[in-house]
Design a protein around this motif. Structure first.
Motif, PDB file in Angstrom:
ATOM      1  N   TRP A   9       0.834  -1.195   0.000  1.00  0.00           N
ATOM      2  CA  TRP A   9       0.000   0.000   0.000  1.00  0.00           C
ATOM      3  C   TRP A   9       0.869   1.244   0.000  1.00  0.00           C
ATOM      4  N   THR A  10       0.438   2.251  -0.767  1.00  0.00           N
ATOM      5  CA  THR A  10       1.148   3.528  -0.823  1.00  0.00           C
ATOM      6  C   THR A  10       0.235   4.654  -0.358  1.00  0.00           C
ATOM      7  N   GLU A  11       0.843   5.742   0.027  1.00  0.00           N
ATOM      8  CA  GLU A  11       0.094   6.972   0.239  1.00  0.00           C
ATOM      9  C   GLU A  11      -0.373   7.453  -1.135  1.00  0.00           C
ATOM     10  N   ARG A  45      -4.013  -2.892  -9.349  1.00  0.00           N
ATOM     11  CA  ARG A  45      -4.039  -1.697  -8.499  1.00  0.00           C
ATOM     12  C   ARG A  45      -5.487  -1.331  -8.190  1.00  0.00           C
ATOM     13  N   ARG A  46      -5.718  -1.012  -6.923  1.00  0.00           N
ATOM     14  CA  ARG A  46      -7.019  -0.453  -6.514  1.00  0.00           C
ATOM     15  C   ARG A  46      -6.793   1.009  -6.184  1.00  0.00           C
ATOM     16  N   SER A  47      -7.645   1.850  -6.755  1.00  0.00           N
ATOM     17  CA  SER A  47      -7.482   3.293  -6.568  1.00  0.00           C
ATOM     18  C   SER A  47      -7.992   3.722  -5.191  1.00  0.00           C
ATOM     19  N   PRO A  48      -7.551   4.889  -4.738  1.00  0.00           N
ATOM     20  CA  PRO A  48      -7.988   5.379  -3.422  1.00  0.00           C
ATOM     21  C   PRO A  48      -9.499   5.517  -3.301  1.00  0.00           C
ATOM     22  N   GLU A  55      -5.828   5.360   3.323  1.00  0.00           N
ATOM     23  CA  GLU A  55      -5.033   4.157   3.076  1.00  0.00           C
ATOM     24  C   GLU A  55      -4.174   4.279   1.834  1.00  0.00           C
ATOM     25  N   GLY A  56      -4.550   5.115   0.898  1.00  0.00           N
ATOM     26  CA  GLY A  56      -3.808   5.215  -0.347  1.00  0.00           C
ATOM     27  C   GLY A  56      -4.212   4.114  -1.301  1.00  0.00           C
ATOM     28  N   SER A  57      -3.302   3.748  -2.210  1.00  0.00           N
ATOM     29  CA  SER A  57      -3.587   2.722  -3.211  1.00  0.00           C
ATOM     30  C   SER A  57      -3.013   1.382  -2.783  1.00  0.00           C
ATOM     31  N   GLU A  58      -3.746   0.333  -3.118  1.00  0.00           N
ATOM     32  CA  GLU A  58      -3.258  -1.027  -2.880  1.00  0.00           C
ATOM     33  C   GLU A  58      -2.766  -1.599  -4.199  1.00  0.00           C
ATOM     34  N   PHE A  59      -1.610  -2.241  -4.156  1.00  0.00           N
ATOM     35  CA  PHE A  59      -1.060  -2.953  -5.293  1.00  0.00           C
ATOM     36  C   PHE A  59      -1.003  -4.427  -4.942  1.00  0.00           C
ATOM     37  N   LEU A  60      -1.472  -5.253  -5.841  1.00  0.00           N
ATOM     38  CA  LEU A  60      -1.468  -6.692  -5.646  1.00  0.00           C
ATOM     39  C   LEU A  60      -0.661  -7.315  -6.774  1.00  0.00           C
ATOM     40  N   THR A  61       0.306  -8.149  -6.413  1.00  0.00           N
ATOM     41  CA  THR A  61       0.978  -8.943  -7.436  1.00  0.00           C
ATOM     42  C   THR A  61       0.453 -10.360  -7.318  1.00  0.00           C
ATOM     43  N   ALA A  62       0.121 -10.925  -8.462  1.00  0.00           N
ATOM     44  CA  ALA A  62      -0.370 -12.305  -8.550  1.00  0.00           C
ATOM     45  C   ALA A  62       0.574 -13.042  -9.483  1.00  0.00           C
ATOM     46  N   MET A  63       1.267 -14.009  -8.936  1.00  0.00           N
ATOM     47  CA  MET A  63       2.238 -14.765  -9.715  1.00  0.00           C
ATOM     48  C   MET A  63       1.826 -16.228  -9.734  1.00  0.00           C
ATOM     49  N   THR A  64       1.989 -16.871 -10.864  1.00  0.00           N
ATOM     50  CA  THR A  64       1.718 -18.305 -10.928  1.00  0.00           C
ATOM     51  C   THR A  64       3.036 -19.043 -11.154  1.00  0.00           C
ATOM     52  N   PHE A  65       3.173 -20.126 -10.394  1.00  0.00           N
ATOM     53  CA  PHE A  65       4.351 -20.983 -10.442  1.00  0.00           C
ATOM     54  C   PHE A  65       3.894 -22.425 -10.634  1.00  0.00           C
TER      55      PHE A  65
END
Length: 119
Positions: A9-11, A45-48, A55-65
């Motif tokens: 999460w970022t400001e 990314r979810r916007s504010p 809370e600012g913006s949330e960033f989610l990384t989804a990786m498949t292995f």
């Protein structure tokens, strides 16, 4: 298949800078490592407006292995360990200290409604 999820999460004022860092530097650098078993890396990314503005913006990384051994190769050992470069830490207000992992049980596609290999 293993799905690895991690959030940071970022400001609000730092969201665009982190977005650029993640999509232009970090994600390409991960793929350039050519980790055996890494199949896909998605950045979301979810916007504010969708969150509490404080809370600012949330960033989610989804990786498949392909398996947990591939995840361990990516992290350098502990498969649950977060991999957060120093430049990212400078922009993030908070982040998951451990990633979440899920075993893929079925994939359904909108075009046929069936998991692969069925029908």
């Amino acid at each position: 298949m293993i799905l690895r999820l991690w959030s940071g999460w970022t400001e609000p004022a730092l969201a665009d800078a982190y977005d650029r860092l993640l999509t232009q530097d970090i994600a390409p650098a991960i793929l350039a490592r050519r980790v055996d078993g890494l199949r896909e890396l998605r950045v979301l990314r979810r916007s504010p407006q969708e969150l509490d503005p404080a809370e600012g913006s949330e960033f989610l990384t989804a990786m498949t292995f392909t398996d947990l051994a591939a995840v361990s190769a990516f992290t350098g050992g502990d498969p649950s360990a977060s991999v957060v470069p120093p430049a990212a830490r400078d922009l993030l207000g908070r982040f998951d200290r451990q990633s979440r992992h899920y075993v893929s049980r079925a994939v359904f596609r909108a075009d046929d409604g069936q998991p692969p290999g069925v029908g």
